[in-house]
Design an enzyme around this catalytic site. Structure first.
Site, short mmCIF file in Angstrom:
data_model
loop_
_atom_site.label_atom_id
_atom_site.label_comp_id
_atom_site.label_asym_id
_atom_site.label_seq_id
_atom_site.Cartn_x
_atom_site.Cartn_y
_atom_site.Cartn_z
N SER A 256 3.22 29.30 9.67
CA SER A 256 1.91 28.82 10.11
C SER A 256 0.85 29.82 9.69
CB SER A 256 1.84 28.65 11.63
OG SER A 256 0.55 28.23 12.03
N ASN B 188 10.94 19.53 10.74
CA ASN B 188 11.95 19.77 9.70
C ASN B 188 12.84 20.96 10.05
OD1 ASN B 188 11.15 17.63 8.08
ND2 ASN B 188 9.74 18.85 6.86
N TYR C 242 -5.38 25.33 15.22
CA TYR C 242 -4.29 26.27 15.49
C TYR C 242 -3.75 26.09 16.91
CZ TYR C 242 -1.74 30.72 15.69
OH TYR C 242 -0.75 31.67 15.80
N LYS D 179 0.12 24.68 17.77
CA LYS D 179 1.13 25.44 18.49
C LYS D 179 1.52 24.76 19.80
CE LYS D 179 1.80 29.02 15.76
NZ LYS D 179 3.11 29.31 15.17
N THR E 249 -0.82 41.00 17.72
CA THR E 249 0.12 41.97 17.15
C THR E 249 -0.50 42.57 15.89
OG1 THR E 249 1.94 40.59 17.96
CG2 THR E 249 2.49 42.28 16.37
N ARG F 191 -8.72 39.00 12.16
CA ARG F 191 -8.06 39.57 13.34
C ARG F 191 -8.70 40.92 13.67
NH1 ARG F 191 -1.79 37.54 12.54
NH2 ARG F 191 -2.18 37.44 10.32
#
Length: 312
Positions: free
Chosen positions: A74, A98, A144, A148, A174, A185
């Site tokens: 992703s 899948n 997003y 999720k 992270t 980020r």
């Protein structure tokens, strides 16, 4: 084991591949490279137990027998998922299905990389796994967030109806080596700006909070979760809460940069608070992070300095 990692050329996927190879497993990595990079895997070119296939997981494929599926495919940074909105929604739906079908076919265990974004702009603080979230389903971040959230529902359905042995990790912010520069980020943006001598850009007044987990701690928690039987979500993140302004000042201290801090308007639906309650991880996994923010920044500083110099 023979292990499949989707999104293997990404930040977390590549670190996960390293950790699984270090344990002696055979790893098959799959990635379409829309956001991942072969640079993250170049050190594995001569590793006989590592295979790589360039493929979009939204297209069904047969990897042959595998014992474990780690579903990490992703776009994950704001810059990427806002640029690749439809692709992000598809990988969270068709791609996840899948991957689940592969696990079902080979009776493989399955771990899905979910996210703290499932909590949205939370009204509960800190966030426990039982909190259902406060998410705008049609806002700019929704591609997003909802990707999720749907993935979690799909994984849970395959566990409930198809008896696939699943796990759900909710990953909080992270950082570490292999993060892309300036990808939206917090850590990578601040460190890259500081090393270039640019202003550090804070959105809003800087009082919004995040919790930053160093990549080795994150991978350790994910691997520990992969080894137990727990089908409900588990938060894996660092519970130490930092304001964005505090984080910017920490980056300036570690880098020694003379950059200044400037403010820009807060983007729509940007969470004002984000902090994991990791009581469940402590209880089930005997896990908690070991590396504090400034130590982690020091550990990845050389990586970012090399990347900034190469891009100059």
């Amino acid at each position: 084991m023979r292990v499949l990692i989707t999104g293997a050329a990404g930040f977390l996927g590549s670190h996960l591949a390293d950790a699984l190879l270090a344990e002696g497993h055979h790893v098959l990595g799959v990635d379409n490279l829309c956001t991942g990079s072969l640079e993250n895997l170049k050190h594995l070119k001569s590793e006989a137990r590592f295979e790589f296939i360039e493929k979009d997981v939204c297209d069904s494929f047969d990897p042959k027998r595998v014992d474990y599926v780690f579903n990490f495919a992703s776009p994950a940074s704001p810059e990427d998922y806002m640029r690749l909105g439809i692709e992000t929604l598809m990988v969270g739906s068709a791609g996840t299905r899948n991957a689940l079908e592969i696990a079902k076919k080979y009776n493989a265990r399955f771990l899905h990389a979910s996210t703290s974004e499932c909590y949205g702009d939370p009204e509960e603080h800190p966030q426990t796994e039982e909190y259902w979230g406060h998410v705008n389903p049609i806002g700019p971040r929704s591609v997003y967030d909802e990707s999720k959230r749907f993935s979690e529902a799909l994984v849970t359905a395959y566990c409930r109806y198809e008896k696939v042995d699943t796990r759900l990790v909710r990953i909080f912010n992270t950082y570490g080596p292999r993060l892309q520069l300036s990808d939206g980020r917090v850590i990578s943006n601040f460190v890259a700006q500081a090393l270039r001598g640019d202003d550090l850009t804070i959105y809003g007044d800087g009082s919004q909070t995040r919790s930053f987990c160093y990549v080795s701690d994150e991978i350790d928690g994910i691997l520990k979760l992969s080894r137990i039987t727990e089908h409900a979500p588990v938060n894996i993140g660092n519970p130490t809460e930092w304001t964005i302004l505090e984080c910017a000042k920490a980056v300036l201290r570690v880098t020694g940069s003379k950059s200044t801090i400037v403010r820009r308007p807060l983007p729509q639906d940007d969470p004002l608070q984000r902090q994991p309650d990791i009581s469940k991880a402590r209880r089930l996994l005997n896990w908690e992070p070991k590396i504090d923010l400034e130590t982690g920044l020091s550990l990845c500083l050389d990586y970012f300095r090399t990347r900034v110099e190469a891009a100059a």
